[in-house]
Scaffold this motif. Structure first.
Motif, PDB file in Angstrom:
ATOM      1  N   VAL A   1       0.896  -1.212   0.076  1.00  0.00           N
ATOM      2  CA  VAL A   1       0.088   0.050  -0.027  1.00  0.00           C
ATOM      3  C   VAL A   1       0.837   1.401   0.013  1.00  0.00           C
ATOM      4  CG1 VAL A   1      -2.098  -1.076   1.278  1.00  0.00           C
ATOM      5  CG2 VAL A   1      -0.130   0.100   2.496  1.00  0.00           C
ATOM      6  N   GLY A   2       0.281   2.263  -0.480  1.00  0.00           N
ATOM      7  CA  GLY A   2       1.241   3.501  -0.402  1.00  0.00           C
ATOM      8  C   GLY A   2       0.367   4.764  -1.166  1.00  0.00           C
ATOM      9  N   GLU A   3       0.911   5.877  -0.612  1.00  0.00           N
ATOM     10  CA  GLU A   3       0.301   7.113  -1.360  1.00  0.00           C
ATOM     11  C   GLU A   3       1.135   7.666  -2.435  1.00  0.00           C
ATOM     12  OE1 GLU A   3       1.930   6.948   1.291  1.00  0.00           O
ATOM     13  OE2 GLU A   3       2.923   8.919   1.616  1.00  0.00           O
ATOM     14  N   THR A   4       0.799   8.496  -3.387  1.00  0.00           N
ATOM     15  CA  THR A   4       1.435   9.206  -4.233  1.00  0.00           C
ATOM     16  C   THR A   4       1.849  10.772  -3.708  1.00  0.00           C
ATOM     17  OG1 THR A   4      -0.548  10.522  -5.243  1.00  0.00           O
ATOM     18  CG2 THR A   4      -0.036   8.328  -6.214  1.00  0.00           C
ATOM     19  N   LEU A   5       2.781  11.401  -4.299  1.00  0.00           N
ATOM     20  CA  LEU A   5       3.119  12.587  -3.776  1.00  0.00           C
ATOM     21  C   LEU A   5       1.894  13.624  -3.703  1.00  0.00           C
ATOM     22  CD1 LEU A   5       5.714  14.316  -2.853  1.00  0.00           C
ATOM     23  CD2 LEU A   5       6.122  15.002  -4.955  1.00  0.00           C
ATOM     24  N   ALA A   6       1.182  13.653  -4.725  1.00  0.00           N
ATOM     25  CA  ALA A   6       0.153  14.549  -4.629  1.00  0.00           C
ATOM     26  C   ALA A   6      -1.004  14.220  -3.378  1.00  0.00           C
ATOM     27  CB  ALA A   6      -0.643  14.447  -6.045  1.00  0.00           C
ATOM     28  N   GLU A   7      -1.113  12.874  -3.208  1.00  0.00           N
ATOM     29  CA  GLU A   7      -1.985  12.558  -2.161  1.00  0.00           C
ATOM     30  C   GLU A   7      -1.223  12.818  -0.796  1.00  0.00           C
ATOM     31  OE1 GLU A   7      -4.023   8.831  -4.481  1.00  0.00           O
ATOM     32  OE2 GLU A   7      -2.101   8.410  -3.307  1.00  0.00           O
ATOM     33  N   ARG A   8      -0.062  12.741  -0.747  1.00  0.00           N
ATOM     34  CA  ARG A   8       0.693  13.166   0.470  1.00  0.00           C
ATOM     35  C   ARG A   8       0.588  14.656   0.817  1.00  0.00           C
ATOM     36  NH1 ARG A   8       4.150  12.201   4.962  1.00  0.00           N
ATOM     37  NH2 ARG A   8       3.790   9.731   4.618  1.00  0.00           N
ATOM     38  N   GLU A   9       0.691  15.488  -0.379  1.00  0.00           N
ATOM     39  CA  GLU A   9       0.660  16.932  -0.077  1.00  0.00           C
ATOM     40  C   GLU A   9      -0.808  17.473   0.118  1.00  0.00           C
ATOM     41  OE1 GLU A   9       2.914  17.993  -3.551  1.00  0.00           O
ATOM     42  OE2 GLU A   9       5.056  17.875  -2.431  1.00  0.00           O
ATOM     43  N   SER A  10      -1.678  16.728  -0.220  1.00  0.00           N
ATOM     44  CA  SER A  10      -3.138  17.174   0.082  1.00  0.00           C
ATOM     45  C   SER A  10      -3.619  16.543   1.365  1.00  0.00           C
ATOM     46  CB  SER A  10      -3.858  16.909  -1.225  1.00  0.00           C
ATOM     47  OG  SER A  10      -4.293  15.569  -1.204  1.00  0.00           O
ATOM     48  N   GLY A  11      -2.723  16.097   2.074  1.00  0.00           N
ATOM     49  CA  GLY A  11      -3.099  15.479   3.532  1.00  0.00           C
ATOM     50  C   GLY A  11      -3.812  14.167   3.357  1.00  0.00           C
ATOM     51  N   ALA A  12      -4.101  13.590   2.285  1.00  0.00           N
ATOM     52  CA  ALA A  12      -4.854  12.574   2.082  1.00  0.00           C
ATOM     53  C   ALA A  12      -4.060  11.094   2.199  1.00  0.00           C
ATOM     54  CB  ALA A  12      -5.538  12.147   0.810  1.00  0.00           C
ATOM     55  N   THR A  13      -3.021  11.130   2.731  1.00  0.00           N
ATOM     56  CA  THR A  13      -2.178   9.879   2.990  1.00  0.00           C
ATOM     57  C   THR A  13      -3.066   8.621   3.750  1.00  0.00           C
ATOM     58  OG1 THR A  13      -0.070  11.001   2.974  1.00  0.00           O
ATOM     59  CG2 THR A  13      -0.128   8.555   3.835  1.00  0.00           C
ATOM     60  N   LEU A  14      -3.721   9.022   4.956  1.00  0.00           N
ATOM     61  CA  LEU A  14      -3.970   7.832   5.711  1.00  0.00           C
ATOM     62  C   LEU A  14      -5.447   7.547   5.080  1.00  0.00           C
ATOM     63  CD1 LEU A  14      -3.244   9.168   9.254  1.00  0.00           C
ATOM     64  CD2 LEU A  14      -1.980   7.784   7.842  1.00  0.00           C
ATOM     65  N   ASN A  15      -6.157   8.387   4.474  1.00  0.00           N
ATOM     66  CA  ASN A  15      -7.470   7.779   3.990  1.00  0.00           C
ATOM     67  C   ASN A  15      -7.229   6.905   2.862  1.00  0.00           C
ATOM     68  OD1 ASN A  15      -9.425   8.772   5.670  1.00  0.00           O
ATOM     69  ND2 ASN A  15      -9.391  11.069   4.569  1.00  0.00           N
ATOM     70  N   VAL A  16      -6.048   7.236   1.736  1.00  0.00           N
ATOM     71  CA  VAL A  16      -5.688   6.400   0.728  1.00  0.00           C
ATOM     72  C   VAL A  16      -5.556   4.975   1.223  1.00  0.00           C
ATOM     73  CG1 VAL A  16      -3.924   6.294  -1.010  1.00  0.00           C
ATOM     74  CG2 VAL A  16      -4.923   8.288  -0.615  1.00  0.00           C
ATOM     75  N   LEU A  17      -4.564   4.988   2.098  1.00  0.00           N
ATOM     76  CA  LEU A  17      -4.101   3.823   2.951  1.00  0.00           C
ATOM     77  C   LEU A  17      -5.299   2.585   3.275  1.00  0.00           C
ATOM     78  CD1 LEU A  17      -0.711   5.136   4.762  1.00  0.00           C
ATOM     79  CD2 LEU A  17      -1.061   3.781   2.508  1.00  0.00           C
ATOM     80  N   LYS A  18      -6.162   3.644   3.838  1.00  0.00           N
ATOM     81  CA  LYS A  18      -7.618   2.804   4.377  1.00  0.00           C
ATOM     82  C   LYS A  18      -8.254   2.501   3.480  1.00  0.00           C
ATOM     83  CE  LYS A  18     -11.345   3.955   7.228  1.00  0.00           C
ATOM     84  NZ  LYS A  18     -12.360   4.899   7.330  1.00  0.00           N
ATOM     85  N   SER A  19      -8.485   3.035   2.118  1.00  0.00           N
ATOM     86  CA  SER A  19      -9.192   2.662   1.148  1.00  0.00           C
ATOM     87  C   SER A  19      -8.403   1.353   0.550  1.00  0.00           C
ATOM     88  CB  SER A  19      -9.480   3.590   0.154  1.00  0.00           C
ATOM     89  OG  SER A  19      -8.157   3.995  -0.399  1.00  0.00           O
ATOM     90  N   GLN A  20      -7.089   1.616   0.543  1.00  0.00           N
ATOM     91  CA  GLN A  20      -6.469   0.421   0.025  1.00  0.00           C
ATOM     92  C   GLN A  20      -6.476  -0.895   0.825  1.00  0.00           C
ATOM     93  OE1 GLN A  20      -2.576   2.091  -0.525  1.00  0.00           O
ATOM     94  NE2 GLN A  20      -3.025   2.706  -2.537  1.00  0.00           N
ATOM     95  N   LEU A  21      -6.852  -0.958   2.251  1.00  0.00           N
ATOM     96  CA  LEU A  21      -6.767  -1.949   2.981  1.00  0.00           C
ATOM     97  C   LEU A  21      -8.131  -2.548   3.092  1.00  0.00           C
ATOM     98  CD1 LEU A  21      -4.632  -0.351   6.094  1.00  0.00           C
ATOM     99  CD2 LEU A  21      -4.104  -2.335   4.677  1.00  0.00           C
ATOM    100  N   GLU A  22      -9.104  -1.646   2.881  1.00  0.00           N
ATOM    101  CA  GLU A  22     -10.720  -1.793   3.308  1.00  0.00           C
ATOM    102  C   GLU A  22     -11.034  -3.243   2.433  1.00  0.00           C
ATOM    103  OE1 GLU A  22     -13.118  -0.783   5.755  1.00  0.00           O
ATOM    104  OE2 GLU A  22     -11.769   1.009   5.170  1.00  0.00           O
ATOM    105  N   PRO A  23     -10.665  -3.418   1.343  1.00  0.00           N
ATOM    106  CA  PRO A  23     -11.259  -4.770   0.530  1.00  0.00           C
ATOM    107  C   PRO A  23     -10.639  -5.897   1.058  1.00  0.00           C
ATOM    108  CG  PRO A  23     -10.533  -3.089  -1.060  1.00  0.00           C
ATOM    109  CD  PRO A  23     -10.028  -2.715   0.283  1.00  0.00           C
TER     110      PRO A  23
END
Ligand code: 3PY
Length: 254
Positions: A127-149
């Motif tokens: 799992v992991g976030e892109t640079l744009a996702e990190r910079e917009s503060g979305a990191t933890l939400n992105v990771l969560k959505s990757q884990l959810e399934p």
């Protein structure tokens, strides 16, 4: 819970019979006395070679992806049962290169992990976030959505490894700082514990043993400080896993 560290090489689409022979036999010769578990994830055509060279050693081997489908009419795909026949212990699933270059969704990644589990393989789920996702503060939400399934059966088995690979640190030479990585690893661990607790007490107890690796330009120069973090249980190593001395140096740091 004491978790034994795991250093897993991700060769990606690299190697040749002769180069692999040198790397694998060098690993066998020099991996005695290592405290950490060590593994290499090689391209499919080299699995037989890895099995032959590593079979009597402490070094495990595995593949870099597998099919989310049952064996049958599926040209070009490789099933979990085939990897199992070649003695694989591990299989990487959902590496960011698979997600971006081959369009693998988190749902498909979870299906792959489930197939691995059913065949007795230990999936290394990335799992992991892109640079744009990190910079917009979305990191933890992105990771969560990757884990959810991820499926309850997998979480209950606790026979899987998670790998945090910030996309901005893959093949770029940039590494997350130990503090940045630890923050994410602690979040991932917490997610696992909460999810497992919602399944059963047994699942909750077992999940504490699941290892969370850091991946993304881990090399000898930064391995020690990353591996010293309380929730970093090893590394998934790209480029440095192709160079015997570098890979061994990381293994020794673990
Ligand atoms: C890297 O080290 O860049 C990786 O992608 C490891 O999987």
């Amino acid at each position: 819970t004491q978790r034994k560290k795991l250093i897993a090489g991700n060769w990606k689409m690299n190697g040749s019979l002769s180069a692999n022979q040198a790397l694998l036999s060098g690993l066998v010769g020099q991996s005695q006395g290592l405290v950490a578990d060590v593994a290499v994830c090689v391209p499919f055509p080299y699995l037989a070679q890895a099995q032959e060279v590593l079979k009597d050693s402490a070094v495990a081997w595995g593949a870099q992806t597998l099919s989310e489908r049952e064996p049958g009419a599926c040209t070009g795909e490789v099933a979990a049962s085939m990897l199992q026949e070649f003695g694989c212990r591990y299989v990487i699933v959902g590496h960011s290169e698979r997600r971006t270059l081959f369009g693998e969704s988190s749902v498909v990644v979870a299906q792959k992990a489930e197939h691995a589990r059913v065949s007795g393989l230990c999936p290394i789920i990335c799992v992991g976030e892109t640079l744009a996702e990190r910079e917009s503060g979305a990191t933890l939400n992105v990771l969560k959505s990757q884990l959810e399934p991820l499926r309850a059966g997998l979480l209950t088995s606790a026979d899987f490894v998670l790998a945090y690979e910030p996309v901005w640190a893959i093949g770029t030479g940039k590494t997350a700082s130990p503090e940045q990585a630890q923050e994410v690893h602690a979040y991932l661990r917490n997610w696992l514990v909460e999810r497992a607790a919602a399944i059963s007490l047994e699942a909750q107890q077992r999940i504490a043993g699941v290892r969370i690796l850091y991946g993304g330009s881990m090399k000898p120069a930064n391995a020690q400080s990353l591996l010293a973090q309380p929730d970093i249980d090893g590394g998934l190593i790209g480029g440095a896993s192709l160079v015997l001395e570098e890979f061994l140096a990381i293994c020794r740091a673990a």
